[in-house]
Each structure stands twice: as structure tokens, then as C-alpha cells.
Design a protein around this motif. Structure first.
Motif, PDB file in Angstrom:
ATOM      1  N   LYS A 168     -13.316   1.415  -2.139  1.00 28.36           N
ATOM      2  CA  LYS A 168     -12.230   1.559  -3.103  1.00 28.36           C
ATOM      3  C   LYS A 168     -10.953   2.072  -2.454  1.00 28.36           C
ATOM      4  CE  LYS A 168     -15.356   2.497  -6.977  1.00 28.36           C
ATOM      5  NZ  LYS A 168     -15.745   3.481  -8.028  1.00 28.36           N
ATOM      6  N   GLY A 169     -11.073   2.676  -1.289  1.00 24.41           N
ATOM      7  CA  GLY A 169      -9.911   3.226  -0.620  1.00 24.41           C
ATOM      8  C   GLY A 169      -9.565   4.613  -1.118  1.00 24.41           C
ATOM      9  N   HIS A 170      -8.670   5.267  -0.441  1.00 20.47           N
ATOM     10  CA  HIS A 170      -8.195   6.579  -0.861  1.00 20.47           C
ATOM     11  C   HIS A 170      -6.764   6.751  -0.361  1.00 20.47           C
ATOM     12  CE1 HIS A 170     -10.328   6.974   3.004  1.00 20.47           C
ATOM     13  NE2 HIS A 170      -9.346   7.776   3.324  1.00 20.47           N
ATOM     14  N   PHE A 171      -6.090   7.760  -0.890  1.00 24.63           N
ATOM     15  CA  PHE A 171      -4.672   7.933  -0.609  1.00 24.63           C
ATOM     16  C   PHE A 171      -4.437   9.005   0.450  1.00 24.63           C
ATOM     17  CE2 PHE A 171      -4.660   5.997  -4.804  1.00 24.63           C
ATOM     18  CZ  PHE A 171      -3.655   5.047  -4.670  1.00 24.63           C
ATOM     19  N   ARG A 172      -3.448   8.753   1.288  1.00 27.66           N
ATOM     20  CA  ARG A 172      -2.994   9.718   2.287  1.00 27.66           C
ATOM     21  C   ARG A 172      -1.484   9.924   2.112  1.00 27.66           C
ATOM     22  NH1 ARG A 172      -6.368   8.582   7.040  1.00 27.66           N
ATOM     23  NH2 ARG A 172      -8.453   8.120   6.216  1.00 27.66           N
ATOM     24  N   TYR A 173      -1.006  11.044   2.598  1.00 26.57           N
ATOM     25  CA  TYR A 173       0.422  11.366   2.468  1.00 26.57           C
ATOM     26  C   TYR A 173       1.249  10.610   3.502  1.00 26.57           C
ATOM     27  CZ  TYR A 173       4.774  14.009   2.553  1.00 26.57           C
ATOM     28  OH  TYR A 173       6.101  14.362   2.522  1.00 26.57           O
ATOM     29  N   ILE A 174       2.475  10.242   3.096  1.00 27.99           N
ATOM     30  CA  ILE A 174       3.431   9.629   4.013  1.00 27.99           C
ATOM     31  C   ILE A 174       4.799  10.266   3.754  1.00 27.99           C
ATOM     32  CG2 ILE A 174       3.633   7.691   2.391  1.00 27.99           C
ATOM     33  CD1 ILE A 174       4.561   5.957   4.692  1.00 27.99           C
ATOM     34  N   SER A 175       5.471  10.731   4.808  1.00 27.36           N
ATOM     35  CA  SER A 175       6.722  11.473   4.673  1.00 27.36           C
ATOM     36  C   SER A 175       7.898  10.545   4.381  1.00 27.36           C
ATOM     37  CB  SER A 175       7.006  12.267   5.945  1.00 27.36           C
ATOM     38  OG  SER A 175       7.268  11.375   7.024  1.00 27.36           O
ATOM     39  N   ASN A 220       5.011   9.244  -2.419  1.00 25.56           N
ATOM     40  CA  ASN A 220       4.799   9.459  -0.976  1.00 25.56           C
ATOM     41  C   ASN A 220       3.332   9.296  -0.607  1.00 25.56           C
ATOM     42  OD1 ASN A 220       7.374  11.211  -1.614  1.00 25.56           O
ATOM     43  ND2 ASN A 220       7.405  10.802   0.578  1.00 25.56           N
ATOM     44  N   ALA A 221       2.736   8.221  -1.102  1.00 26.67           N
ATOM     45  CA  ALA A 221       1.307   7.991  -0.875  1.00 26.67           C
ATOM     46  C   ALA A 221       1.069   6.654  -0.187  1.00 26.67           C
ATOM     47  CB  ALA A 221       0.541   8.037  -2.193  1.00 26.67           C
ATOM     48  N   LEU A 222       0.086   6.655   0.689  1.00 22.95           N
ATOM     49  CA  LEU A 222      -0.347   5.437   1.363  1.00 22.95           C
ATOM     50  C   LEU A 222      -1.790   5.167   0.979  1.00 22.95           C
ATOM     51  CD1 LEU A 222      -0.003   3.184   3.582  1.00 22.95           C
ATOM     52  CD2 LEU A 222      -1.014   4.835   5.171  1.00 22.95           C
ATOM     53  N   LEU A 223      -2.064   3.983   0.470  1.00 23.70           N
ATOM     54  CA  LEU A 223      -3.433   3.596   0.132  1.00 23.70           C
ATOM     55  C   LEU A 223      -4.121   3.078   1.380  1.00 23.70           C
ATOM     56  CD1 LEU A 223      -5.695   3.067  -1.921  1.00 23.70           C
ATOM     57  CD2 LEU A 223      -4.653   0.820  -2.338  1.00 23.70           C
ATOM     58  N   VAL A 224      -5.195   3.734   1.787  1.00 18.64           N
ATOM     59  CA  VAL A 224      -5.979   3.314   2.955  1.00 18.64           C
ATOM     60  C   VAL A 224      -7.239   2.633   2.438  1.00 18.64           C
ATOM     61  CG1 VAL A 224      -7.147   4.058   5.060  1.00 18.64           C
ATOM     62  CG2 VAL A 224      -5.091   5.248   4.288  1.00 18.64           C
ATOM     63  N   LEU A 225      -7.319   1.319   2.644  1.00 24.28           N
ATOM     64  CA  LEU A 225      -8.424   0.549   2.067  1.00 24.28           C
ATOM     65  C   LEU A 225      -9.635   0.456   2.970  1.00 24.28           C
ATOM     66  CD1 LEU A 225      -6.610  -2.438   0.307  1.00 24.28           C
ATOM     67  CD2 LEU A 225      -7.663  -0.445  -0.723  1.00 24.28           C
ATOM     68  N   THR A 226      -9.438   0.500   4.268  1.00 21.73           N
ATOM     69  CA  THR A 226     -10.566   0.358   5.184  1.00 21.73           C
ATOM     70  C   THR A 226     -10.680   1.603   6.031  1.00 21.73           C
ATOM     71  OG1 THR A 226      -9.141  -0.749   6.800  1.00 21.73           O
ATOM     72  CG2 THR A 226     -10.400  -2.149   5.309  1.00 21.73           C
ATOM     73  N   SER A 227     -11.842   2.213   5.999  1.00 19.46           N
ATOM     74  CA  SER A 227     -12.065   3.440   6.753  1.00 19.46           C
ATOM     75  C   SER A 227     -13.545   3.567   7.043  1.00 19.46           C
ATOM     76  CB  SER A 227     -11.587   4.650   5.951  1.00 19.46           C
ATOM     77  OG  SER A 227     -12.006   5.854   6.545  1.00 19.46           O
ATOM     78  N   LYS A 228     -13.864   4.197   8.176  1.00 16.97           N
ATOM     79  CA  LYS A 228     -15.269   4.417   8.541  1.00 16.97           C
ATOM     80  C   LYS A 228     -15.986   5.248   7.494  1.00 16.97           C
ATOM     81  CE  LYS A 228     -14.887   6.280  12.597  1.00 16.97           C
ATOM     82  NZ  LYS A 228     -15.247   6.833  13.926  1.00 16.97           N
ATOM     83  N   THR A 229     -15.244   6.156   6.808  1.00 15.38           N
ATOM     84  CA  THR A 229     -15.882   7.064   5.864  1.00 15.38           C
ATOM     85  C   THR A 229     -15.813   6.562   4.430  1.00 15.38           C
ATOM     86  OG1 THR A 229     -13.809   8.298   5.654  1.00 15.38           O
ATOM     87  CG2 THR A 229     -15.375   9.061   7.311  1.00 15.38           C
ATOM     88  N   ASP A 230     -15.165   5.422   4.224  1.00 17.12           N
ATOM     89  CA  ASP A 230     -15.031   4.905   2.864  1.00 17.12           C
ATOM     90  C   ASP A 230     -16.141   3.902   2.595  1.00 17.12           C
ATOM     91  OD1 ASP A 230     -14.172   4.134   0.368  1.00 17.12           O
ATOM     92  OD2 ASP A 230     -12.604   2.809   1.125  1.00 17.12           O
ATOM     93  N   GLN A 231     -17.291   4.397   2.162  1.00  5.94           N
ATOM     94  CA  GLN A 231     -18.438   3.529   1.930  1.00  5.94           C
ATOM     95  C   GLN A 231     -18.284   2.712   0.647  1.00  5.94           C
ATOM     96  OE1 GLN A 231     -20.664   3.231   4.303  1.00  5.94           O
ATOM     97  NE2 GLN A 231     -19.635   4.821   5.495  1.00  5.94           N
ATOM     98  N   HIS A 265       0.810  -1.213   0.000  1.00  3.89           N
ATOM     99  CA  HIS A 265       0.000   0.000   0.000  1.00  3.89           C
ATOM    100  C   HIS A 265       0.849   1.271   0.000  1.00  3.89           C
ATOM    101  CE1 HIS A 265      -3.455  -2.425   2.043  1.00  3.89           C
ATOM    102  NE2 HIS A 265      -3.287  -2.727   0.775  1.00  3.89           N
ATOM    103  N   ILE A 266       2.161   1.122   0.188  1.00  2.00           N
ATOM    104  CA  ILE A 266       3.053   2.286   0.260  1.00  2.00           C
ATOM    105  C   ILE A 266       3.669   2.552  -1.110  1.00  2.00           C
ATOM    106  CG2 ILE A 266       5.134   3.243   1.313  1.00  2.00           C
ATOM    107  CD1 ILE A 266       4.558   1.443   3.743  1.00  2.00           C
TER     108      ILE A 266
END
Length: 362
Positions: free
Chosen positions: A211-218, A197-208, A191-192
Motif C-alpha cells: 500500500k505504500g507509506h508517506f515520508r517527509y519532503i522539505s 510536504n509528503a512523498l508516497l513511497v510505494l515500493t520498499s523492502k519493509t512494505d509487505q 507521488h509528491i
């Protein structure tokens, strides 16, 4: 109202009980329980169970029928429940979560939902929360892990074991990507994306959509993760660095990133990357202990918890001038309500009194 079994392993096999006599509604609820509920994160399941059971107890104590096909009846029932919640010591967020759970159930059961469709009830809830000062935050709330506090931790801890490498990488990743505990335990090595510099977040309370969405990773966090993986993939206590065999089940080739360790913390427990069993995942209590261990190791006296990274990341962004859309994107929030709160909190330091105090060196 539903009564979920306490033992989660039997959720799917037990029939959801409601006091509504219409079989159609029972079928809708049972279909959701069997097809969807058991796939939700375990912490989410527990929260729903707790919230539904609390409402069931309330109805029983008050002699109320609970939810029916009658819109006005459901409105009166929720109103009475709100009265009780607002006079209780429960925090604002807890009350909002319980009402959200009830709204969710009404939608699942296909029953009239006044929480969404009644202007009267929505205003009643809002004003009742204000009147009873439920917007005030608890003094025991987790302290935000701001970027300054994170730097203090990173400067204080020089990891000398696989355990500390894992713990430090996990805390930094939770800050960068504003991750919840149930999200970080599901992060996989694949997922990294180091290039973006992106992290794929597949499971989230707001991800109905799922499909997942990307977050930043330093880059700093990526380096910590690489060090942790490299350490895990080498045999401990050897004079010459010896890499584990590629088929060694204690090696990280892919799959879940943050895994359980042996009691001494020098090696990962065996793990089959082809079998993503729940037992392979860290649970909330494990993540909580990681945060407490890091705080103790860095001599941090503040009450930091797994939620501190998400809150602290948002506060740090807001203090740095991030806009509401930028905050929502960074933390995966669908609504601007919570990011708006962090922006308001950050603006206190930039307000008129703050400037006055700075000029007069107060």
C-alpha cells in the motif's frame, strides 16, 4: 537448496531446483518464484540469488543434505553455516542478510524453520556474532550524509545543467525521505504532495502490504524538483525560453521523476509515461554514479554512496533528539533495531566525555 539462474530474464521460465524430494515443497517454492519473486526489485532478486547460491555451495562443500522436513537437521545445518560465516571476513549485516534469506526460503518452502523457532539457535547466532566481533562496522562503510554535509553540498553546487539539477534533487530527496536506491528510482511526479510536504513511497523492502507509506519532503527539495522538471520541459540552447510540446516524449508530465539523460546531459531521453518499462528506470549503478559525481563536484572527500542519505538522515534526526518511533516513521523501519543504532551513535556526542571535552576546549 534452490539454485536461481544468473540471468534474471529467465528466472520465471526456469524451474527452481531443490534437493528436497517432496513435490509439495517444490510446488510451493515454484509458485513463489513464478508469482512473486519476479515482481521484487531487481536488487532484492540479486541479493536472494547470491545468498541462496552461497548456502548451496556451503552445503556441497560440507557434504550436507541441506534443508529437509527434520527440524533438528535444519537446526544443525544452519548452526554449521553460522560457524563458517562468523570465521569469514563478512560483515555483520551481510551475515544477518544471508540468514534472513535462508529463513525466508524455509517459510516459502513450508519447511521447519529453526532460525525463528529455535531459542537455542537464536542465542547461538547472537553470541557467535558477538564472540567473533561481527558487530564492528567496516572501516569502508559509507559515510553518513548528515544535514551539515548536505548543506555543504548544496552551497557548493550551483546547478547550471539539467544533469546537475536532476542529480542534486535526487540526493536531497534521498536524504529527506531516507530513501534506498531502489525506492528513489520509482518515485513518480504524482507521488509528491506539495501541500502536506509528503512523498508516497510505494515500493520498499519493509512494505509487505504494497500500500505504500508517506515520508517527509522539505520545501527546499520540492523547489529543486520543480526546477529540474521546468528545465527538462524547456528546449535547450534556445535564446528565448521555449517550452516543449505537451506530447514531447522528453517532457515530464507525470510518471517516473528521475529519468535517463542524453550523453551531454542537456535533455531527457524519450520516455512513454504509459509504459513503465524497466529500461526507463535508473539502476543502482546509475544512482551510485550520481552520488559520486555530486561528491566530486562539491569537493567532498568522504566516501558517500546512495546509502549515505538514508543513514545520514537517520543520524541527523537522532542528533536532533528524535525518538525511536519518530525515526522508524521517517525511514519506514518496522523494527527499532537500526534506528536504535543511529540513536546510540548520536548520543555519543551528548555523553559525559563529550561534555567534559567541550568544557575543557579539547
Amino acid at each position: 537448496m534452490p539454485k536461481f539462474p544468473a540471468n534474471m530474464t529467465h528466472v520465471k521460465s526456469q524451474r527452481l531446483q531443490t534437493i528436497h524430494s517432496d513435490e509439495a515443497h517444490s510446488n510451493s517454492v515454484n509458485a513463489y518464484l513464478n508469482d512473486i519473486f519476479t515482481k521484487l526489485p531487481r536488487n532484492t532478486q540479486r541479493a536472494y540469488i547470491s545468498d541462496f547460491n552461497e548456502f548451496s555451495i556451503f552445503c556441497k562443500q560440507r557434504g550436507l543434505q541441506g534443508f529437509t522436513n527434520d527440524f533438528e537437521h535444519n537446526e544443525a545445518c544452519v548452526k554449521a553455516y553460522v560457524d563458517t560465516l562468523c570465521t569469514s571476513p563478512l560483515a555483520y549485516r551481510t551475515i544477518k542478510r544471508r540468514l534472513s534469506a535462508l529463513s525466508k526460503f524455509l517459510g516459502i518452502a513450508k519447511l521447519p524453520n529453526p532460525i525463528i523457532h529455535s531459542v537455542y539457535l537464536r542465542d547461538f547466532i547472537r553470541l557467535s556474532l558477538v564472540e567473533n566481533q561481527k558487530y564492528q562496522f567496516s572501516t569502508n562503510q559509507a559515510v553518513p550524509l548528515t544535514i551539515e554535509l548536505l548543506d555543504e553540498i548544496n552551497n557548493a553546487i550551483m546547478p547550471d545543467s539539467l544533469l546537475e539539477m536532476r542529480d542534486l534533487a535526487l540526493v536531497n530527496l534521498m536524504f529527506d525521505a531516507l530513501l534506498r536506491a531502489d525506492e528513489v528510482v520509482r518515485v513518480q511526479l504524482e507521488h509528491i504532495n506539495r501541500r502536506s510536504n509528503a512523498l508516497l513511497v510505494l515500493t520498499s523492502k519493509t512494505d509487505q502490504s504494497g500500500k505504500g507509506h508517506f515520508r517527509y519532503i522539505s520545501n527546499s527539495t520540492i523547489n529543486m524538483i520543480d526546477e529540474y522538471v521546468s528545465e527538462a520541459n524547456h528546449l535547450p540552447n534556445t535564446e528565448i525560453a521555449t517550452e516543449r510540446d505537451v506530447n514531447d516524449p522528453r517532457r515530464i508530465n507525470g510518471g517516473i521523476l528521475f529519468r535517463r539523460l542524453t550523453n551531454r546531459g542537456h535533455a531527457l531521453l524519450p520516455y512513454d509515461e504509459n509504459k513503465h518499462a524497466p529500461s526507463h528506470l535508473l539502476d543502482y549503478s546509475s544512482v551510485y554514479r550520481i552520488w559520486k559525481r555530486i561528491a566530486k563536484r562539491a569537493n567532498i572527500s568522504e566516501n558517500i554512496t546512495p546509502h549515505s542519505g538514508r543513514v545520514g538522515g537517520a543520524v541527523s534526526l537522532a542528533e536532533d533528539g528524535a525518538t525511536l518511533p519518530e525515526l522508524q516513521l521517517a525511514g519506514g523501519w518496522q523494527s527499532p533495531e537500526m534506528p536504535g543504532h543511529y540513536t546510540q551513535q548520536a548520543n555519543v556526542k551528548r555523553g559525559g566525555m563529550a561534555k567534559l571535552s567541550t568544557r575543557h576546549k579539547r
